[in-house]
Write a protein that holds these residues in place. Structure first.
Motif, mmCIF file in Angstrom:
data_model
loop_
_atom_site.group_PDB
_atom_site.id
_atom_site.type_symbol
_atom_site.label_atom_id
_atom_site.label_comp_id
_atom_site.label_asym_id
_atom_site.label_seq_id
_atom_site.Cartn_x
_atom_site.Cartn_y
_atom_site.Cartn_z
ATOM 1 N N THR A 276 47.907 35.675 -75.188
ATOM 2 C CA THR A 276 48.357 34.817 -74.092
ATOM 3 C C THR A 276 49.805 34.329 -74.223
ATOM 4 O O THR A 276 50.586 34.411 -73.280
ATOM 5 C CB THR A 276 47.415 33.605 -73.947
ATOM 6 O OG1 THR A 276 46.064 34.052 -73.954
ATOM 7 C CG2 THR A 276 47.687 32.838 -72.665
ATOM 8 N N HIS B 25 44.109 24.556 -69.772
ATOM 9 C CA HIS B 25 44.965 25.646 -70.226
ATOM 10 C C HIS B 25 46.281 25.161 -70.836
ATOM 11 O O HIS B 25 46.737 25.694 -71.836
ATOM 12 C CB HIS B 25 45.244 26.602 -69.073
ATOM 13 C CG HIS B 25 46.099 27.761 -69.471
ATOM 14 N ND1 HIS B 25 45.670 28.711 -70.377
ATOM 15 C CD2 HIS B 25 47.358 28.113 -69.130
ATOM 16 C CE1 HIS B 25 46.635 29.594 -70.562
ATOM 17 N NE2 HIS B 25 47.671 29.261 -69.828
ATOM 18 N N HIS C 165 49.893 25.452 -65.265
ATOM 19 C CA HIS C 165 51.055 25.395 -66.159
ATOM 20 C C HIS C 165 51.955 24.207 -65.867
ATOM 21 O O HIS C 165 52.226 23.884 -64.709
ATOM 22 C CB HIS C 165 51.856 26.693 -66.072
ATOM 23 C CG HIS C 165 51.113 27.856 -66.654
ATOM 24 N ND1 HIS C 165 50.626 28.882 -65.900
ATOM 25 C CD2 HIS C 165 50.745 28.115 -67.942
ATOM 26 C CE1 HIS C 165 49.995 29.742 -66.688
ATOM 27 N NE2 HIS C 165 50.049 29.295 -67.935
ATOM 28 N N HIS D 232 52.796 35.751 -71.083
ATOM 29 C CA HIS D 232 53.899 34.819 -71.295
ATOM 30 C C HIS D 232 54.904 35.385 -72.297
ATOM 31 O O HIS D 232 54.614 36.342 -73.020
ATOM 32 C CB HIS D 232 53.382 33.494 -71.860
ATOM 33 C CG HIS D 232 52.522 32.712 -70.909
ATOM 34 N ND1 HIS D 232 52.985 32.204 -69.713
ATOM 35 C CD2 HIS D 232 51.221 32.333 -70.996
ATOM 36 C CE1 HIS D 232 52.009 31.530 -69.115
ATOM 37 N NE2 HIS D 232 50.922 31.600 -69.859
ATOM 38 N N HIS E 46 49.587 26.928 -75.231
ATOM 39 C CA HIS E 46 50.814 26.254 -74.787
ATOM 40 C C HIS E 46 51.147 25.013 -75.613
ATOM 41 O O HIS E 46 51.165 23.894 -75.084
ATOM 42 C CB HIS E 46 50.707 25.912 -73.301
ATOM 43 C CG HIS E 46 50.732 27.126 -72.433
ATOM 44 N ND1 HIS E 46 51.869 27.874 -72.235
ATOM 45 C CD2 HIS E 46 49.746 27.752 -71.749
ATOM 46 C CE1 HIS E 46 51.590 28.900 -71.459
ATOM 47 N NE2 HIS E 46 50.308 28.855 -71.149
HETATM 48 FE FE LIG Z 1 49.453 30.140 -69.701
#
Ligand SMILES: [Fe+2]
Length: 535
Positions: A175, A273, A337, A517, A222
């Motif tokens: 990811t 997320h 995001h 990403h 993230h």
């Molecule tokens: Fe993401």
């Protein structure tokens, strides 16, 4: 016949025989069974089905030729068109799912996000670019490599796995990736990071736990870096097992030593997320993509979208004991995001892209059919007033309603600070071409980096030089040529000269592996290069 049935054969040995061989494991093999590790690997692979991905678009690994790459590559001194910024010295990393093996028929409906993580690195130095890709050698990848077949069933559903892999990490590392304390950490949010060498892309640790200090079974894709302190701030949801409401939040210092950790509880188990970090606060966002244990037990997907469930924004102090965590509700928005976030006195502001409804049609919507209009991502500004003890609501505002898109980014040096410049993969619209949109929050203006006849992946901002002002530098990312069957260019825009078009393109002679990403690491943040990486 299912490839997972006991009768399935491709070389005269059935699945039952395969499982029997696998049950001996590497240890038994090294102890003498089968003679050598190589021979044992051959035994484990005996009976593996011939590799054949489905043609059908939407089936796992299916679609047009080139959907699966599976090729680990080195390309020294790539061809460049235009003027590559000569002082760029660092590596642009990217990662995406690249199915290692097709799934058995009964799991062919699995989603593409269950593909194994394939990492690319574009190393920029002295006006040249070298390209390298390697799979993240996860526990899962290694087991499947040896068996020459898929062993893991549905996305985030261990009940569907082959018994031979019980106890192995299901993480795909597909990811996002970060460089911190000189390690390339590759993420999938259901598992701890995988640590790879940033230069060779060799996998060093397939289950990286910050020296044993990560007290969570999961880790977000993230994390954030506080550029004021160099700290790495991160979290994992479903931290203590499938559908657990535990969220583990932690930070590590510049050297990767965990210096703060706390476990808190979500209102319910669901997808979280991304998150935001400011100088004062941790901000968690729980979407109504609910984790469903009944569906998991029935062999289905992990998540389902429930429009009746409230989304929650949770705020707590950094460095505290977590007891001050407070969950706020407001307009239900499906946001994935974070663009940026900051704390100003008692006011917390978080910008995220999101839709009014489900943005992930590959997960079932429980209450209504998937609505494409409600999935459109717009930039949503969430604000919370912390001065009132009784306030339990967040406020939302749609800013720049003319810009729709996904995959929000910012100048990563401003992760915890009030920021001016945001970036988003804009999907375009009537009279507006798709492209990377640059948003100037200070002036309230937007610009669009468009590349006709190319479809663009997520971009990353790269500072022009160390200490460059916020937003002063380049946007880099992959574009697929629609006229050349998806052949890739690495496209570079100067953020101060967008109207002039890309300043340079790295012309790849093929379609690069897919991407979710990417991340830029300056050479100063990479370990010293070993001579071995030079070709
Ligand atoms: Fe993401």
């Amino acid at each position: 016949m299912s490839e997972n049935s006991d009768e399935s054969t491709a070389g005269g040995v059935g699945r039952r025989a395969f499982l029997g061989a696998a049950a001996f494991g590497t240890g038994a093999a090294l102890a003498g069974f089968g003679g050598t590790a190589a021979a044992a690997a051959t035994d484990r692979a005996a009976g593996a089905p011939q590799v054949a991905f489905p043609d059908k678009f939407g089936a796992f690994g299916g679609g047009a030729p080139g959907t699966n790459n599976r090729t680990e590559m080195d390309l020294y001194d790539c061809e460049v068109e235009g003027k590559l910024p000569i002082d760029l010295d660092g590596t642009w990393f990217r990662v995406g799912p690249d199915p290692q093996y097709p799934k058995p028929d009964k799991y062919a409906g699995d989603i593409m996000f269950d593909g194994e993580g394939h990492v690319s690195a574009f190393r920029f130095k002295n006006g040249h670019v070298d390209y390298k890709t390697r799979y993240a050698k996860t526990q899962r990848w290694k087991a499947q490599h040896e068996a020459r077949r898929s062993l893991f069933g549905m996305y985030r559903n261990p009940t569907t796995d082959d018994p031979s892999v019980k106890g192995l990490s299901r993480g795909t590392a597909n990811t996002q990736l970060f460089v911190h304390h000189q390690k390339l950490l590759v993420f999938k949010e259901d598992s701890p990071p995988v640590y790879m060498d940033p230069h060779t892309l060799e996998t060093i640790d397939d289950y990286y736990t910050f020296g044993g200090k990560l007290k969570s079974q999961t880790h977000t894709a993230h994390p954030k870096i506080d550029s004021e302190t160099g700290e790495y701030v991160s979290f994992g949801y479903e931290a203590n097992g499938l559908c657990s409401k535990d969220i583990h939040v932690f930070s590590a210092d510049k050297k990767g030593a965990v210096n703060w950790a706390v476990t808190v509880q979500a209102p319910y188990a669901g997808m979280m997320h991304d998150f935001a970090v400011t100088q004062k606060h941790i901000i968690l966002y729980l979407t109504n993509m609910v984790s469903d244990m009944d569906r998991i037990r029935a062999g289905g997907v992990h998540f389902s979208y429930d429009s009746k469930m409230p989304c929650y924004l949770g705020i707590m102090r950094r460095g505290g004991d977590g007891k001050d965590l407070k969950w706020f509700t407001g307009q239900n928005l499906f946001c994935t995001h974070v663009m940026g976030a900051w704390t100003d006195g008692d006011k917390v502001t978080v910008d995220m892209d999101g839709g009014e409804g489900n943005q992930f049609p590959f997960f079932p919507s429980l209450r209504e059919p998937f609505d494409p209009l409600k999935s459109i991502g717009l930039i949503r500004r969430f604000t919370v007033d912390l001065s009132s003890k009784t306030n339990d609501r967040y406020q939302t505002e749609t800013i720049y309603p003319m810009i729709s898109g996904v995959l929000s980014r910012q100048d990563d040096r401003y992760h915890t600070l009030k920021y001016r410049w945001g970036f988003i993969n804009s999907t375009g619209g009537p009279g507006k071409p798709a492209g990377w949109a640059i948003i100037d929050h200070q002036e309230g203006k937007t610009q669009q980096c468009s590349v006709p006849d190319y479809s663009l992946s997520e971009m990353t901002f790269v500072p022009r030089k160390k200490g460059a002002p916020e937003g002063d530098g380049y946007l880099i990312g992959l574009g697929g040529s629609q006229k050349e069957a998806g052949r890739s260019d690495l496209i570079i825009f100067d953020t101060k000269a967008v109207a002039e078009g890309p300043v340079a393109r790295v012309k790849m002679p093929f379609k690069c592996v897919g991407q979710v990403h990417g991340f830029w690491a300056d050479a100063a943040d990479l370990p010293a290069e070993r001579q071995a990486r030079k070709i």
